[in-house]
Design a protein around this motif. Structure first.
Motif, PDB file in Angstrom:
ATOM      1  N   GLY A 102       0.919  -1.338   0.196  1.00  0.00           N
ATOM      2  CA  GLY A 102       0.043  -0.111  -0.147  1.00  0.00           C
ATOM      3  C   GLY A 102       0.790   1.350   0.004  1.00  0.00           C
ATOM      4  N   ALA A 103       0.034   2.306   0.579  1.00  0.00           N
ATOM      5  CA  ALA A 103       0.932   3.433   0.491  1.00  0.00           C
ATOM      6  C   ALA A 103       0.722   4.388   1.804  1.00  0.00           C
ATOM      7  CB  ALA A 103       0.374   4.458  -0.851  1.00  0.00           C
ATOM      8  N   PHE A 104       1.732   4.868   2.561  1.00  0.00           N
ATOM      9  CA  PHE A 104       1.481   5.734   3.422  1.00  0.00           C
ATOM     10  C   PHE A 104       1.381   7.161   3.158  1.00  0.00           C
ATOM     11  CE2 PHE A 104       4.132   2.038   4.922  1.00  0.00           C
ATOM     12  CZ  PHE A 104       3.448   1.763   5.984  1.00  0.00           C
ATOM     13  N   VAL A 105       0.245   7.780   3.847  1.00  0.00           N
ATOM     14  CA  VAL A 105      -0.331   9.040   3.594  1.00  0.00           C
ATOM     15  C   VAL A 105       0.012  10.069   4.858  1.00  0.00           C
ATOM     16  CG1 VAL A 105      -2.123  10.444   2.734  1.00  0.00           C
ATOM     17  CG2 VAL A 105      -1.776   8.021   2.115  1.00  0.00           C
ATOM     18  N   GLY A 106       0.528  10.928   4.489  1.00  0.00           N
ATOM     19  CA  GLY A 106       1.048  11.960   5.493  1.00  0.00           C
ATOM     20  C   GLY A 106      -0.329  12.773   5.764  1.00  0.00           C
ATOM     21  N   ASP A 129       1.223   9.790   9.880  1.00  0.00           N
ATOM     22  CA  ASP A 129       1.031   8.803   8.667  1.00  0.00           C
ATOM     23  C   ASP A 129       0.262   7.769   8.903  1.00  0.00           C
ATOM     24  OD1 ASP A 129       3.316  10.412   7.549  1.00  0.00           O
ATOM     25  OD2 ASP A 129       4.681   9.007   7.720  1.00  0.00           O
ATOM     26  N   GLY A 130      -0.873   7.709   7.941  1.00  0.00           N
ATOM     27  CA  GLY A 130      -1.870   6.568   7.918  1.00  0.00           C
ATOM     28  C   GLY A 130      -1.526   5.748   6.713  1.00  0.00           C
ATOM     29  N   LEU A 131      -1.832   4.360   6.755  1.00  0.00           N
ATOM     30  CA  LEU A 131      -1.558   3.408   5.714  1.00  0.00           C
ATOM     31  C   LEU A 131      -2.826   3.277   5.017  1.00  0.00           C
ATOM     32  CD1 LEU A 131      -0.195   1.025   4.572  1.00  0.00           C
ATOM     33  CD2 LEU A 131      -1.238  -0.561   6.172  1.00  0.00           C
ATOM     34  N   LEU A 132      -2.817   3.395   3.878  1.00  0.00           N
ATOM     35  CA  LEU A 132      -3.843   3.078   2.694  1.00  0.00           C
ATOM     36  C   LEU A 132      -3.387   1.906   2.071  1.00  0.00           C
ATOM     37  CD1 LEU A 132      -6.089   4.269   1.097  1.00  0.00           C
ATOM     38  CD2 LEU A 132      -4.728   5.523  -0.400  1.00  0.00           C
ATOM     39  N   HIS A 133      -4.049   0.871   2.670  1.00  0.00           N
ATOM     40  CA  HIS A 133      -3.595  -0.671   2.037  1.00  0.00           C
ATOM     41  C   HIS A 133      -3.860  -0.716   0.777  1.00  0.00           C
ATOM     42  CE1 HIS A 133      -3.851  -4.995   1.858  1.00  0.00           C
ATOM     43  NE2 HIS A 133      -3.000  -4.802   2.768  1.00  0.00           N
ATOM     44  N   VAL A 134      -3.226  -1.406   0.032  1.00  0.00           N
ATOM     45  CA  VAL A 134      -3.705  -1.610  -1.679  1.00  0.00           C
ATOM     46  C   VAL A 134      -5.052  -2.008  -1.750  1.00  0.00           C
ATOM     47  CG1 VAL A 134      -2.698  -4.077  -1.710  1.00  0.00           C
ATOM     48  CG2 VAL A 134      -2.437  -2.386  -3.674  1.00  0.00           C
ATOM     49  N   VAL A 151      -4.005  12.706  -2.190  1.00  0.00           N
ATOM     50  CA  VAL A 151      -5.150  11.998  -2.064  1.00  0.00           C
ATOM     51  C   VAL A 151      -6.184  12.415  -0.932  1.00  0.00           C
ATOM     52  CG1 VAL A 151      -3.902  10.008  -2.647  1.00  0.00           C
ATOM     53  CG2 VAL A 151      -3.994  10.444  -0.513  1.00  0.00           C
ATOM     54  N   ARG A 152      -7.254  12.107  -1.254  1.00  0.00           N
ATOM     55  CA  ARG A 152      -8.504  12.377  -0.203  1.00  0.00           C
ATOM     56  C   ARG A 152      -8.759  10.932   0.313  1.00  0.00           C
ATOM     57  NH1 ARG A 152     -11.919  16.197  -2.506  1.00  0.00           N
ATOM     58  NH2 ARG A 152     -10.510  17.542  -1.633  1.00  0.00           N
ATOM     59  N   VAL A 153      -8.834  10.935   1.486  1.00  0.00           N
ATOM     60  CA  VAL A 153      -9.037   9.635   2.206  1.00  0.00           C
ATOM     61  C   VAL A 153      -9.979   9.747   3.396  1.00  0.00           C
ATOM     62  CG1 VAL A 153      -6.976   8.374   1.462  1.00  0.00           C
ATOM     63  CG2 VAL A 153      -6.888   9.720   3.423  1.00  0.00           C
ATOM     64  N   ARG A 154     -10.382   8.467   3.913  1.00  0.00           N
ATOM     65  CA  ARG A 154     -11.503   8.294   5.112  1.00  0.00           C
ATOM     66  C   ARG A 154     -10.646   7.652   6.002  1.00  0.00           C
ATOM     67  NH1 ARG A 154     -16.401   9.513   5.863  1.00  0.00           N
ATOM     68  NH2 ARG A 154     -16.796   9.245   3.518  1.00  0.00           N
ATOM     69  N   GLY A 200      -5.591   3.605   9.971  1.00  0.00           N
ATOM     70  CA  GLY A 200      -5.982   3.026   8.748  1.00  0.00           C
ATOM     71  C   GLY A 200      -6.687   3.754   7.713  1.00  0.00           C
ATOM     72  N   LEU A 201      -6.587   3.726   6.538  1.00  0.00           N
ATOM     73  CA  LEU A 201      -7.457   4.737   5.664  1.00  0.00           C
ATOM     74  C   LEU A 201      -8.046   4.000   4.423  1.00  0.00           C
ATOM     75  CD1 LEU A 201      -4.279   7.213   5.334  1.00  0.00           C
ATOM     76  CD2 LEU A 201      -6.313   7.369   6.812  1.00  0.00           C
ATOM     77  N   THR A 202      -9.022   4.506   3.998  1.00  0.00           N
ATOM     78  CA  THR A 202      -9.603   3.863   2.723  1.00  0.00           C
ATOM     79  C   THR A 202      -9.758   5.157   1.683  1.00  0.00           C
ATOM     80  OG1 THR A 202     -11.388   2.471   1.758  1.00  0.00           O
ATOM     81  CG2 THR A 202     -12.031   4.077   3.233  1.00  0.00           C
ATOM     82  N   ALA A 203      -9.746   4.688   0.495  1.00  0.00           N
ATOM     83  CA  ALA A 203      -9.887   5.661  -0.766  1.00  0.00           C
ATOM     84  C   ALA A 203     -11.160   5.001  -1.516  1.00  0.00           C
ATOM     85  CB  ALA A 203      -8.835   6.138  -1.598  1.00  0.00           C
ATOM     86  N   LYS A 204     -11.986   3.930  -1.211  1.00  0.00           N
ATOM     87  CA  LYS A 204     -12.653   3.107  -2.045  1.00  0.00           C
ATOM     88  C   LYS A 204     -14.158   3.609  -2.109  1.00  0.00           C
ATOM     89  CE  LYS A 204     -12.300  -1.211  -2.806  1.00  0.00           C
ATOM     90  NZ  LYS A 204     -12.206  -2.465  -2.706  1.00  0.00           N
ATOM     91  N   GLN A 205     -14.492   5.008  -1.633  1.00  0.00           N
ATOM     92  CA  GLN A 205     -15.744   5.343  -1.842  1.00  0.00           C
ATOM     93  C   GLN A 205     -16.014   6.502  -2.497  1.00  0.00           C
ATOM     94  OE1 GLN A 205     -15.817   6.109   2.682  1.00  0.00           O
ATOM     95  NE2 GLN A 205     -16.714   4.183   3.032  1.00  0.00           N
ATOM     96  N   PRO A 206     -16.986   6.839  -3.189  1.00  0.00           N
ATOM     97  CA  PRO A 206     -17.277   8.123  -4.032  1.00  0.00           C
ATOM     98  C   PRO A 206     -16.728   9.183  -3.540  1.00  0.00           C
ATOM     99  CG  PRO A 206     -19.314   6.961  -4.029  1.00  0.00           C
ATOM    100  CD  PRO A 206     -18.289   6.363  -2.905  1.00  0.00           C
ATOM    101  N   GLY A 207     -15.950  10.014  -4.288  1.00  0.00           N
ATOM    102  CA  GLY A 207     -15.276  11.194  -3.573  1.00  0.00           C
ATOM    103  C   GLY A 207     -13.958  11.151  -3.137  1.00  0.00           C
ATOM    104  N   LEU A 208     -13.565   9.992  -2.987  1.00  0.00           N
ATOM    105  CA  LEU A 208     -12.183   9.660  -2.431  1.00  0.00           C
ATOM    106  C   LEU A 208     -11.123   9.249  -3.531  1.00  0.00           C
ATOM    107  CD1 LEU A 208     -13.257   7.987   0.953  1.00  0.00           C
ATOM    108  CD2 LEU A 208     -12.890  10.082   0.453  1.00  0.00           C
ATOM    109  N   GLY A 209     -10.008   9.418  -3.173  1.00  0.00           N
ATOM    110  CA  GLY A 209      -8.884   8.792  -4.126  1.00  0.00           C
ATOM    111  C   GLY A 209      -7.836   9.894  -4.422  1.00  0.00           C
ATOM    112  N   LYS A 210      -7.156   9.455  -5.422  1.00  0.00           N
ATOM    113  CA  LYS A 210      -6.022  10.458  -5.864  1.00  0.00           C
ATOM    114  C   LYS A 210      -6.756  11.632  -6.211  1.00  0.00           C
ATOM    115  CE  LYS A 210      -2.118  10.649  -9.175  1.00  0.00           C
ATOM    116  NZ  LYS A 210      -1.386   9.691 -10.026  1.00  0.00           N
ATOM    117  N   HIS A 211      -6.193  12.826  -6.203  1.00  0.00           N
ATOM    118  CA  HIS A 211      -6.883  14.071  -6.462  1.00  0.00           C
ATOM    119  C   HIS A 211      -7.128  14.113  -8.047  1.00  0.00           C
ATOM    120  CE1 HIS A 211      -6.427  16.856  -2.694  1.00  0.00           C
ATOM    121  NE2 HIS A 211      -6.815  15.617  -2.485  1.00  0.00           N
TER     122      HIS A 211
END
Length: 191
Positions: free
Chosen positions: A96-100, A105-110, A142-145, A162-173
């Motif tokens: 995954g990716a570590f997000v500041g 930092d939080g982990l955005l698992h793959v 990125v925008r994450v929850r 722990g972070l997620t970007a798998k919802q509408p409105g989330l993810g890489k800008h």
């Protein structure tokens, strides 16, 4: 989320500074002691802002300093569960990716980045999709929850967010901008 909170803590004033037990001296000692520390109740202490009150000093046997209880205001960062935050990718690894986000930092698992399979590209420090040619790499915004939070006060480096970007409105800008442009295009064609 950043917050200004009122806290109390005890600080040791060394013997060489006992003639200078002022708000600014106590503030400096509190900053050295607390800034960057994690606390389960208030989160990460970003800055000691202002000392409001210094109590009477106490001497402990076989200790050279004098201990003062101080009341002070501090700025803290404590992400709330389900809070949506913006951050930048600081490291990409196979899983995954570590997000500041703020000072932590939080982990955005793959598995929480996309529904597409993302392969790790160690040479370019990125995760890449073969389906859509999308990539996620270091310094990408990125925008994450926030979905999980485990704070370890004794060893802050072991705290986990722990972070997620798998919802509408989330993810890489960049991905979000592309999706918005496609929606705008579809709306314009439908008019």
């Amino acid at each position: 989320m950043y917050k200004r909170v009122r806290l109390k803590d005890t600080v040791e004033v060394p013997p060489e500074h006992l003639a200078d037990v002022t708000n600014s001296r106590v503030r400096k000692l509190l900053q050295d002691k607390l800034e960057g520390r994690m606390d389960e109740d208030v989160g990460s202490v970003v800055s000691v802002v202002e000392v409001l009150d210094i109590g009477d000093g106490a001497v402990l046997p076989s200790r050279p300093g004098v201990y003062y209880e101080a009341e002070f205001d501090a700025i803290t960062f404590d992400p709330d569960m389900q809070e949506v935050v913006d951050g930048n990718v600081v490291e990409v690894v196979e899983f995954g990716a570590f997000v500041g986000i703020g000072p932590v930092d939080g982990l955005l698992h793959v598995s929480q980045i996309s529904d597409e399979y993302l392969a790790y590209d160690g040479e370019n420090q990125q995760l890449a999709s073969t389906e859509s040619n999308r990539t996620l790499g270091v310094e990408d915004a990125v925008r994450v929850r926030v979905v999980t939070k485990s704070i370890d006060e004794r060893n802050p480096r072991d705290s986990k967010i722990g972070l997620t970007a798998k919802q509408p409105g989330l993810g890489k800008h960049g991905w979000l901008e592309d999706e918005a442009a496609k929606r705008d295009e579809a709306t314009a064609e439908g008019s």
